[in-house]
Design a protein around this motif. Structure first.
Motif, short mmCIF file in Angstrom:
data_model
loop_
_atom_site.label_atom_id
_atom_site.label_comp_id
_atom_site.label_asym_id
_atom_site.label_seq_id
_atom_site.Cartn_x
_atom_site.Cartn_y
_atom_site.Cartn_z
N LYS A 150 41.53 33.74 33.56
CA LYS A 150 42.06 34.39 32.61
C LYS A 150 41.15 35.07 31.85
O LYS A 150 40.17 34.66 31.32
CB LYS A 150 43.15 33.35 31.90
N CYS A 198 50.06 40.17 34.27
CA CYS A 198 49.89 40.26 32.98
C CYS A 198 50.48 39.07 32.23
O CYS A 198 51.53 38.62 32.52
CB CYS A 198 50.50 41.52 32.48
N VAL A 220 40.88 47.54 42.65
CA VAL A 220 42.28 47.08 42.54
C VAL A 220 43.14 48.07 42.64
O VAL A 220 42.92 49.32 42.30
CB VAL A 220 42.40 46.55 40.93
N VAL A 254 35.43 42.10 35.74
CA VAL A 254 36.03 40.86 36.14
C VAL A 254 34.69 39.74 35.85
O VAL A 254 33.89 39.82 36.22
CB VAL A 254 36.61 40.60 37.39
N ILE A 311 46.58 40.14 40.34
CA ILE A 311 46.54 40.08 39.05
C ILE A 311 47.96 40.35 38.30
O ILE A 311 48.64 41.21 38.77
CB ILE A 311 45.55 41.25 38.48
N VAL A 348 45.38 39.20 30.92
CA VAL A 348 45.62 38.99 32.48
C VAL A 348 45.13 37.84 33.15
O VAL A 348 44.29 37.06 32.44
CB VAL A 348 45.07 40.21 33.08
N GLU A 349 45.85 37.65 34.20
CA GLU A 349 45.14 36.36 34.90
C GLU A 349 45.02 36.90 36.42
O GLU A 349 46.04 37.57 36.95
CB GLU A 349 46.27 35.14 34.96
N ILE A 350 43.89 36.62 36.91
CA ILE A 350 43.59 36.74 38.58
C ILE A 350 44.00 35.62 39.10
O ILE A 350 43.25 34.54 38.70
CB ILE A 350 42.28 37.30 38.87
#
Length: 397
Positions: A350, A390, A328, A378, A388, A340-342
């Motif tokens: 999530k 937050c 990243v 991940v 990504i 977080v969410e990718i």
């Protein structure tokens, strides 16, 4: 039912590729002689690379050449248009009649810029007779205006659906030039409409709770996509060639979902309110339908100041993935324990960050250096150019 084109801005090659990856059917970019003088803009080599990339995906690239041309540019524009023809751009976006004439002689496909302030069916008919194949309608058009124009003219129509608005008729403003010597109609707008002003009644200064401004709120037609599809609009346009990759990815992906969900199953379509929340998260001003629904009231602008918040939700860009670790590039501060969410074009994952490694694979607790390269554990496979963000309500920075 015809599915309209989703058209995204792209300020550089990275944003062009992100826009197409996240669902845009076409992008519009700026090279020379366009109205974004303060963004990096594309060189001829960049345009060629972008066109080649898009065409391999069966997608399109439109190039803005929409300045109000002065005499000193006249001899320079034609060679540039000839280069664009060789590169095989899909169309150019123009407002100046002299450039339109040159483009016709060279054989380029011509789209009339929103700088033409086209608001009625007779104006559209005129431009069609001049060789224009698509008109980008003025952002001041109502739903009824668009309906009347489409019914009377057999020409492609492009409509803005999201982004910033102009306090004047789509850029026809001289305040920037007058106050800062930066010409709005030549790409130098200093956004005077967003400044704070003192108000006077003759010589008496009027005091209020907040400074006066005539800044427009942003445009969002997310709820009205079914209306635009039913109106047979050909292209739905997002504003923002100076916006970030995070903004472009989020907005393009959201509108891609809305368009597909409606067009693929119109009888059972239901608008999801969470799409508005997603769009609001990447904006720093209120978004409303503006003129589309016939609303010309005071609520379309800020008159007593406004608060613009800087969005720091975007924390990283995925460069690669291997063995449960995502490489990243950092974009904002994050740490162990952040939720977080990718997200990618069709994926949302999530999770809570519980392992971070530096480039030497040493465990670290926090990532605070701009564009720092780190590795995150991940739970699912992700791909390059996934993003990504937050999702904690409060993030300690």
């Amino acid at each position: 039912m015809k599915k309209p084109e989703l058209l995204s801005p792209a300020g550089d090659l990275e944003r062009l590729k992100i826009a197409l990856l996240y669902g845009a059917d076409a992008v519009y970019i700026g090279g020379y002689f366009n109205l974004r003088a303060n963004t990096p803009n594309f060189t001829i080599e960049d345009i060629k690379e972008g066109v080649d990339y898009a065409h391999k995906l069966n997608k399109k690239v439109y190039v803005t050449v929409n300045i109000a041309m002065h005499n000193k540019e006249y001899e320079k524009v034609r060679p540039y248009l000839e280069e664009l023809k060789k590169i095989n751009v899909d169309a150019i976006i123009v407002s100046d009649p002299a450039i339109i004439q040159m483009a016709k002689e060279i054989g380029l496909t011509i789209h009339l810029s929103t700088q033409g302030s086209t608001l009625n069916k007779k104006a559209v008919e005129y431009w069609q007779n001049e060789g224009v194949s698509r008109v980008v309608l003025a952002r001041e058009c109502t739903k009824e205006d668009i309906k009347d124009i489409k019914e009377e003219n057999n020409i492609e129509l492009e409509v803005f659906i999201h982004g910033a608005m102009c306090a004047s008729y789509s850029g026809r403003c001289v305040l920037s030039n007058f106050l800062t010597n930066r010409d709005s109609n030549r790409g130098g707008c200093s956004q005077i409409c967003r400044w704070d002003f003192d108000l006077y009644n003759e010589d008496k200064k009027l005091e209020g709770e907040k400074p006066f401004t005539f800044c427009s709120k942003d445009l969002s037609l997310a709820k009205h996509i079914p209306d635009l599809v039913q109106l047979n609009v050909d292209s739905l346009k997002i504003e923002g060639r100076m916006r970030s990759i995070y903004y472009i990815a989020t907005v393009v992906k959201t509108y891609r979902k809305i368009i597909d969900e409606y067009c693929d199953n119109p009888k059972n379509y239901k608008y999801h309110e969470e799409y508005e929340k997603i769009l609001d998260e990447v904006a720093n001003r209120d978004s409303i339908p503006q003129f589309f629904d016939g609303n010309f009231g005071k609520e379309v602008q800020y008159y007593n100041g406004r608060t613009e918040t800087t969005n720091q939700d975007f924390i990283g860009l995925v460069l690669e993935y291997n063995n449960n670790l995502a490489k990243v590039q950092q974009r904002n501060h994050f740490k162990i324990g952040d939720n977080v969410e990718i997200f990618g074009p069709k994926t949302n994952i999530k999770f809570k960050i519980d392992e971070i490694y530096d480039e030497d694979m040493n465990r670290i607790d926090v990532v605070r250096h701009p564009k720092q390269i780190v590795y995150l554990k991940v739970p699912e496979k992700v791909d390059k150019n996934y993003m990504i963000k937050c999702i904690d309500k409060k993030k300690n920075v």
